[in-house]
Design a protein around this motif. Structure first.
Motif, PDB file in Angstrom:
ATOM      1  N   ILE A   1      17.669   6.850  -1.338  1.00 10.69           N
ATOM      2  CA  ILE A   1      16.103   7.447  -1.016  1.00 10.69           C
ATOM      3  C   ILE A   1      15.366   6.963   0.532  1.00 10.69           C
ATOM      4  N   ARG A   2      15.027   6.674   1.552  1.00 14.50           N
ATOM      5  CA  ARG A   2      14.483   5.778   2.156  1.00 14.50           C
ATOM      6  C   ARG A   2      13.348   6.618   2.626  1.00 14.50           C
ATOM      7  N   PHE A   3      12.251   5.621   2.466  1.00 13.93           N
ATOM      8  CA  PHE A   3      11.439   6.138   3.938  1.00 13.93           C
ATOM      9  C   PHE A   3      10.662   5.543   4.653  1.00 13.93           C
TER      10      PHE A   3
ATOM     11  N   LYS B   1       0.731  -0.748   0.341  1.00  7.22           N
ATOM     12  CA  LYS B   1      -0.046   0.111   0.454  1.00  7.22           C
ATOM     13  C   LYS B   1       1.249   1.317  -0.091  1.00  7.22           C
ATOM     14  N   ILE B   2       2.361   1.137   0.893  1.00  6.16           N
ATOM     15  CA  ILE B   2       2.376   2.470   0.810  1.00  6.16           C
ATOM     16  C   ILE B   2       3.430   2.775  -0.784  1.00  6.16           C
ATOM     17  N   GLU B   3       3.435   1.297  -1.094  1.00  7.04           N
ATOM     18  CA  GLU B   3       4.526   2.014  -2.237  1.00  7.04           C
ATOM     19  C   GLU B   3       4.049   2.061  -3.287  1.00  7.04           C
ATOM     20  N   ILE B   4       2.825   1.569  -3.562  1.00 10.69           N
ATOM     21  CA  ILE B   4       1.626   2.418  -4.528  1.00 10.69           C
ATOM     22  C   ILE B   4       1.042   3.468  -4.690  1.00 10.69           C
ATOM     23  N   LEU B   5       1.563   3.409  -3.130  1.00 10.30           N
ATOM     24  CA  LEU B   5       0.576   5.390  -2.266  1.00 10.30           C
ATOM     25  C   LEU B   5       1.250   6.859  -3.074  1.00 10.30           C
TER      26      LEU B   5
ATOM     27  N   VAL C   1       2.268  13.503  -0.288  1.00 15.11           N
ATOM     28  CA  VAL C   1       3.265  14.297  -1.556  1.00 15.11           C
ATOM     29  C   VAL C   1       4.698  14.676  -0.882  1.00 15.11           C
ATOM     30  N   GLY C   2       5.177  15.249   0.166  1.00 16.55           N
ATOM     31  CA  GLY C   2       5.872  15.477   0.984  1.00 16.55           C
ATOM     32  C   GLY C   2       7.130  14.556   0.353  1.00 16.55           C
ATOM     33  N   CYS C   3       6.692  13.313   0.418  1.00 20.81           N
ATOM     34  CA  CYS C   3       7.541  12.334   0.037  1.00 20.81           C
ATOM     35  C   CYS C   3       7.915  12.481  -1.576  1.00 20.81           C
TER      36      CYS C   3
ATOM     37  N   ILE D   1       5.481   7.708   4.316  1.00 20.44           N
ATOM     38  CA  ILE D   1       4.164   8.001   3.353  1.00 20.44           C
ATOM     39  C   ILE D   1       2.793   8.349   2.928  1.00 20.44           C
ATOM     40  N   LYS D   2       2.074   7.400   4.336  1.00 21.85           N
ATOM     41  CA  LYS D   2       0.538   7.305   4.453  1.00 21.85           C
ATOM     42  C   LYS D   2       0.531   9.089   4.771  1.00 21.85           C
ATOM     43  N   LYS D   3       1.271   9.634   6.164  1.00 22.69           N
ATOM     44  CA  LYS D   3       0.779  10.800   6.523  1.00 22.69           C
ATOM     45  C   LYS D   3       1.000  12.078   5.585  1.00 22.69           C
TER      46      LYS D   3
END
Length: 126
Positions: free
Chosen positions: A100-102, A10-14, A112-114, A107-109
Motif C-alpha cells: 500500500i502506497r500513499f 511528519k507524514i509517517e508519524i501522522l 483517517v481515510g488512509c 496522508i496530510k489531507k
C-alpha cells in the motif's frame, strides 16, 4: 542531503499515530524486508510506504520542468527513485505481500481515510 530524514517523517508519524489510536500495532522501517517499508504488518504480509511528493516524483512530467539548476543530478535521481518504487512493489508482491502506497499530501489531507484503507486490508488479510 545528509539531513534528509528517511524515517519518522511528519507524514509517517501522522499515519502511525492514527493507526496506534485504533489499537493497530505495527513494525516500522523493518530493514530485513525488501525496500524497508515505513509500516509493516509482518504476520499479515502488508507493507505500507509513505512517499513524499518531491523524492518519489509525484506528477513528474509537470514537476521535472521546475528544476532550473542541477537538472543533470536531480532528474535522474528522482527518476531512479521512481523506478526503485516500482521494483520494490513488484518484488514484495511476488513474495505474497500486499503493498500500500500513499502520497504525503494524501496522508496530510486525510490520515483517517488512509488509516481506514490500511485497517480494512489488515482485517481482511488472513
Amino acid at each position: 542531503m545528509q539531513h534528509v530524514k528517511n524515517k519518522d517523517s511528519k507524514i509517517e508519524i501522522l499515519l502511525r499515530k492514527e493507526l496506534w489510536s485504533r489499537g493497530i500495532r505495527y513494525r516500522k522501517n523493518v530493514s530485513r524486508i525488501y525496500g524497508k517499508p515505513d509500516i509493516v504488518f509482518i504476520g499479515k504480509k502488508i507493507a505500507v510506504f509513505c512517499d513524499s511528493e518531491f523524492w518519489h516524483g509525484y506528477n513528474w512530467e509537470e514537476r521535472k520542468k521546475d528544476f532550473k539548476s542541477h537538472q543533470e543530478f536531480w532528474i535522474p535521481k528522482i527518476e531512479r527513485n521512481m523506478e526503485r518504487d516500482v521494483e520494490v512493489t513488484a518484488h514484495l508482491e511476488s513474495e505474497g505481500w500486499m503493498v500500500i502506497r500513499f502520497w504525503g499530501n494524501e496522508i496530510k489531507k486525510n490520515a483517517v481515510g488512509c488509516a481506514d484503507i490500511i485497517e480494512n486490508a489488515y482485517r481482511e488479510k488472513q
